[in-house]
Design a protein around this motif. Structure first.
Motif, PDB file in Angstrom:
ATOM      1  N   LEU A 126      30.479   8.057 -18.349  1.00 27.80           N
ATOM      2  CA  LEU A 126      30.358   7.197 -19.515  1.00 27.80           C
ATOM      3  C   LEU A 126      29.717   7.913 -20.743  1.00 27.80           C
ATOM      4  O   LEU A 126      28.715   8.213 -20.805  1.00 27.80           O
ATOM      5  N   ARG A 127      30.486   7.963 -21.849  1.00 26.06           N
ATOM      6  CA  ARG A 127      29.821   8.564 -22.986  1.00 26.06           C
ATOM      7  C   ARG A 127      29.325   7.022 -23.845  1.00 26.06           C
ATOM      8  O   ARG A 127      30.269   6.214 -23.820  1.00 26.06           O
ATOM      9  N   VAL A 128      28.293   7.184 -24.525  1.00 22.94           N
ATOM     10  CA  VAL A 128      27.875   6.133 -25.094  1.00 22.94           C
ATOM     11  C   VAL A 128      27.150   6.257 -26.599  1.00 22.94           C
ATOM     12  O   VAL A 128      26.601   7.492 -26.698  1.00 22.94           O
ATOM     13  N   GLY A 129      27.565   5.643 -27.628  1.00 22.25           N
ATOM     14  CA  GLY A 129      26.870   5.935 -28.982  1.00 22.25           C
ATOM     15  C   GLY A 129      26.215   4.782 -29.454  1.00 22.25           C
ATOM     16  O   GLY A 129      26.455   3.635 -28.623  1.00 22.25           O
ATOM     17  N   LEU A 130      25.590   4.821 -30.354  1.00 20.26           N
ATOM     18  CA  LEU A 130      24.819   3.593 -30.740  1.00 20.26           C
ATOM     19  C   LEU A 130      24.962   3.780 -32.390  1.00 20.26           C
ATOM     20  O   LEU A 130      24.791   4.516 -33.198  1.00 20.26           O
ATOM     21  N   VAL A 131      25.271   2.550 -32.816  1.00 25.23           N
ATOM     22  CA  VAL A 131      25.420   2.142 -34.368  1.00 25.23           C
ATOM     23  C   VAL A 131      24.530   1.010 -34.765  1.00 25.23           C
ATOM     24  O   VAL A 131      24.347  -0.247 -33.771  1.00 25.23           O
ATOM     25  N   PHE A 142      25.799   9.556 -31.975  1.00 29.14           N
ATOM     26  CA  PHE A 142      27.271   9.666 -31.681  1.00 29.14           C
ATOM     27  C   PHE A 142      27.592   9.664 -30.149  1.00 29.14           C
ATOM     28  O   PHE A 142      26.523   9.827 -29.394  1.00 29.14           O
ATOM     29  N   PRO A 143      28.503   9.108 -29.728  1.00 26.29           N
ATOM     30  CA  PRO A 143      28.933   9.223 -28.140  1.00 26.29           C
ATOM     31  C   PRO A 143      28.661  10.541 -27.576  1.00 26.29           C
ATOM     32  O   PRO A 143      28.969  11.573 -27.973  1.00 26.29           O
ATOM     33  N   THR A 144      27.787  10.157 -26.247  1.00 26.53           N
ATOM     34  CA  THR A 144      27.317  11.493 -25.758  1.00 26.53           C
ATOM     35  C   THR A 144      27.217  11.130 -24.322  1.00 26.53           C
ATOM     36  O   THR A 144      26.975   9.871 -23.927  1.00 26.53           O
ATOM     37  N   HIS A 145      27.144  12.214 -23.406  1.00 25.57           N
ATOM     38  CA  HIS A 145      26.740  12.032 -22.127  1.00 25.57           C
ATOM     39  C   HIS A 145      25.373  12.047 -21.884  1.00 25.57           C
ATOM     40  O   HIS A 145      24.649  11.713 -20.927  1.00 25.57           O
ATOM     41  N   ALA A 148      19.292  10.453 -22.136  1.00 25.95           N
ATOM     42  CA  ALA A 148      18.035  10.531 -22.707  1.00 25.95           C
ATOM     43  C   ALA A 148      18.153  10.222 -24.364  1.00 25.95           C
ATOM     44  O   ALA A 148      17.209   9.657 -25.006  1.00 25.95           O
ATOM     45  N   LEU A 149      19.002  10.901 -24.972  1.00 31.17           N
ATOM     46  CA  LEU A 149      19.290  10.954 -26.373  1.00 31.17           C
ATOM     47  C   LEU A 149      19.494   9.328 -26.519  1.00 31.17           C
ATOM     48  O   LEU A 149      18.901   9.001 -27.682  1.00 31.17           O
ATOM     49  N   VAL A 150      20.321   8.784 -26.008  1.00 34.49           N
ATOM     50  CA  VAL A 150      20.718   7.544 -26.528  1.00 34.49           C
ATOM     51  C   VAL A 150      19.227   6.408 -26.458  1.00 34.49           C
ATOM     52  O   VAL A 150      19.117   5.662 -27.056  1.00 34.49           O
ATOM     53  N   ARG A 151      18.677   6.566 -25.054  1.00 34.05           N
ATOM     54  CA  ARG A 151      17.577   5.869 -24.840  1.00 34.05           C
ATOM     55  C   ARG A 151      16.642   5.970 -25.916  1.00 34.05           C
ATOM     56  O   ARG A 151      15.976   5.236 -26.270  1.00 34.05           O
ATOM     57  N   ASP A 152      16.589   7.323 -26.511  1.00 36.50           N
ATOM     58  CA  ASP A 152      15.356   7.439 -27.429  1.00 36.50           C
ATOM     59  C   ASP A 152      15.854   6.955 -28.842  1.00 36.50           C
ATOM     60  O   ASP A 152      15.117   6.317 -29.543  1.00 36.50           O
ATOM     61  N   SER A 153      16.957   6.950 -29.045  1.00 35.51           N
ATOM     62  CA  SER A 153      17.494   6.291 -30.151  1.00 35.51           C
ATOM     63  C   SER A 153      17.196   4.714 -29.993  1.00 35.51           C
ATOM     64  O   SER A 153      17.273   4.112 -31.209  1.00 35.51           O
ATOM     65  N   VAL A 154      17.600   4.168 -28.958  1.00 39.74           N
ATOM     66  CA  VAL A 154      17.479   2.827 -28.941  1.00 39.74           C
ATOM     67  C   VAL A 154      15.904   2.580 -29.059  1.00 39.74           C
ATOM     68  O   VAL A 154      15.568   1.478 -29.573  1.00 39.74           O
ATOM     69  N   ALA A 155      14.956   3.019 -28.474  1.00 42.20           N
ATOM     70  CA  ALA A 155      13.597   3.019 -28.537  1.00 42.20           C
ATOM     71  C   ALA A 155      12.955   3.146 -29.907  1.00 42.20           C
ATOM     72  O   ALA A 155      12.080   2.676 -30.323  1.00 42.20           O
ATOM     73  N   ALA A 156      13.814   4.077 -30.822  1.00 44.66           N
ATOM     74  CA  ALA A 156      13.614   4.174 -32.064  1.00 44.66           C
ATOM     75  C   ALA A 156      13.480   3.031 -32.783  1.00 44.66           C
ATOM     76  O   ALA A 156      13.103   3.012 -33.942  1.00 44.66           O
ATOM     77  N   ILE A 157      14.338   2.196 -32.711  1.00 42.56           N
ATOM     78  CA  ILE A 157      14.781   0.895 -33.481  1.00 42.56           C
ATOM     79  C   ILE A 157      13.284   0.232 -33.431  1.00 42.56           C
ATOM     80  O   ILE A 157      12.712  -0.282 -32.190  1.00 42.56           O
ATOM     81  N   SER A 158      12.868  -0.086 -34.617  1.00 39.15           N
ATOM     82  CA  SER A 158      11.631  -0.951 -34.760  1.00 39.15           C
ATOM     83  C   SER A 158      11.671  -1.993 -35.640  1.00 39.15           C
ATOM     84  O   SER A 158      12.789  -2.145 -36.295  1.00 39.15           O
ATOM     85  N   ARG A 159      10.750  -2.835 -35.592  1.00 36.76           N
ATOM     86  CA  ARG A 159      10.594  -4.025 -36.697  1.00 36.76           C
ATOM     87  C   ARG A 159      10.912  -3.578 -38.033  1.00 36.76           C
ATOM     88  O   ARG A 159      11.217  -4.172 -39.171  1.00 36.76           O
ATOM     89  N   TRP A 160      10.295  -2.163 -38.303  1.00 36.66           N
ATOM     90  CA  TRP A 160      10.485  -1.625 -39.630  1.00 36.66           C
ATOM     91  C   TRP A 160      11.521  -1.084 -39.804  1.00 36.66           C
ATOM     92  O   TRP A 160      12.139  -1.008 -41.204  1.00 36.66           O
ATOM     93  N   SER A 161      12.827  -1.300 -38.786  1.00 34.66           N
ATOM     94  CA  SER A 161      14.120  -0.735 -38.937  1.00 34.66           C
ATOM     95  C   SER A 161      14.654  -2.102 -39.811  1.00 34.66           C
ATOM     96  O   SER A 161      15.793  -1.741 -40.264  1.00 34.66           O
TER      97      SER A 161
END
Length: 331
Positions: A126-131, A142-145, A148-161
């Motif tokens: 499954l390809r997963v993207g994050l907005v 952007f949607p990708t297999h 690790a990239l998507v997990r890092d993108s989720v982890a990068a969301i912070s209260r300062w975002s």
């Protein structure tokens, strides 16, 4: 179970015919000439098969015959399998109200954990993207297999975002665009029409507030997804008492908000998706884990004739082996 050639099941009539023939032969009293003149000795050395053992051998042989008749009809099993190039776009609200503590530790932290749970349960193909969105919309991945990239993108969301405002309609339209870009010049594939879960593209949309920013109304964004054939699964995160968790930071500044459940429910209904109300971290994680195992899959039929033939061979071999063991024959 289904059959590719169901008419071939007519061959099953051979089974009762074979059983009836065996019963008929069993009842007949046949006389055989034997070399042995001492019948008393013959009774002692000749093998005697008990009725239970005999029935077991017959049952195994009949089972083998029945399985072979089924194999002629080419049996098929329906199983869940990942859809080729299936894509899910995660959309997460990062507005300041996501810092409320009514869903501990905060709505934002609970959303991030749920997104990670989704990535864990989703099939690898499954390809997963994050907005992410607040008053503005950003594409975090952007949607990708590449999990690790998507997990890092989720982890990068912070209260300062966290930013001011909630642009639900703009986020929906951007998610549709991101999904379309994933298929390049070919464009979005046509929906299968079977169910929302078997759609090749889906959007998982989480928000805790109501639209108060952006250029596109939420209803218009839902209509855009509907025209593209993309079901939107919406999650309303938060309780009806957002200040009840103690509040903190921006929450004390008046940014606590009750989810706009009616709008999120309408988006799911318009697009053919499903609505979830998540008032606790457990409910949110459960919903994302469940969707991760469901979305991007379809029911496929797989022929299992070889398995049925193998089972018939095993049954027939067992019948022959037991018959030889219990009635080895006379010298």
């Amino acid at each position: 179970m289904g059959f590719e050639s169901p008419l071939a099941l007519i061959s099953l009539v051979l089974l009762p015919v074979a059983v009836a023939a065996y019963a008929l032969v069993r009842r007949r009293r046949l006389r055989y000439a034997v070399r042995y003149t001492n019948l008393d000795v013959l009774r002692q050395v000749a093998p005697r098969v008990g009725p239970r053992r005999e029935r077991l051998v017959v049952l195994l042989a009949a089972t083998a015959l029945g399985l072979l008749c089924l194999a002629v009809a080419r049996p098929e099993l329906t199983r869940s399998a990942p859809i080729e190039n299936a894509t899910v776009v995660l959309v997460i609200d990062t507005s300041r109200s996501m810092l409320s503590r009514d869903v501990p530790p905060t709505r934002l932290a609970a959303a991030k954990r749920a997104a990670q749970r989704f990535l864990e349960s989703a099939p690898d193909r499954l390809r997963v993207g994050l907005v992410t969105f607040a008053g503005d919309v950003s594409v975090a991945a952007f949607p990708t297999h590449d999990r690790a990239l998507v997990r890092d993108s989720v982890a990068a969301i912070s209260r300062w975002s966290a930013g001011g405002g909630t642009a639900i309609g703009d986020a929906l339209v951007r998610a549709v665009e991101v999904a379309g870009d994933a298929f390049g010049e070919e464009g979005l594939p046509a929906p299968s029409g079977e169910s929302a879960e078997t759609s090749p593209v889906t959007i998982l949309f989480l928000s805790d507030g109501r639209q108060n920013r952006g250029l596109i109304p939420a209803g218009q964004g839902a209509a855009t997804a509907q025209r593209a054939g993309i079901p939107v699964y919406t999650v309303a995160l938060g309780t009806d008492n957002p200040g009840g968790g103690g509040g903190q930071g921006f929450a004390l500044g008046g940014f606590n908000r009750v989810p706009d459940r009616a709008t999120l429910r309408a988006i799911a209904r318009t697009t053919g998706g499903e609505y979830f109300a998540a008032r606790s971290p457990e409910a949110l994680s459960s919903a994302y884990g469940d969707l991760g195992s469901r979305l991007g899959r379809e029911q496929r039929r797989t022929e299992v004739t070889h398995l049925v033939v193998a089972a018939a061979g095993i049954a027939l071999a067992a019948a022959a082996a037991l018959g030889r063991l219990w009635a080895p024959g006379l010298p």
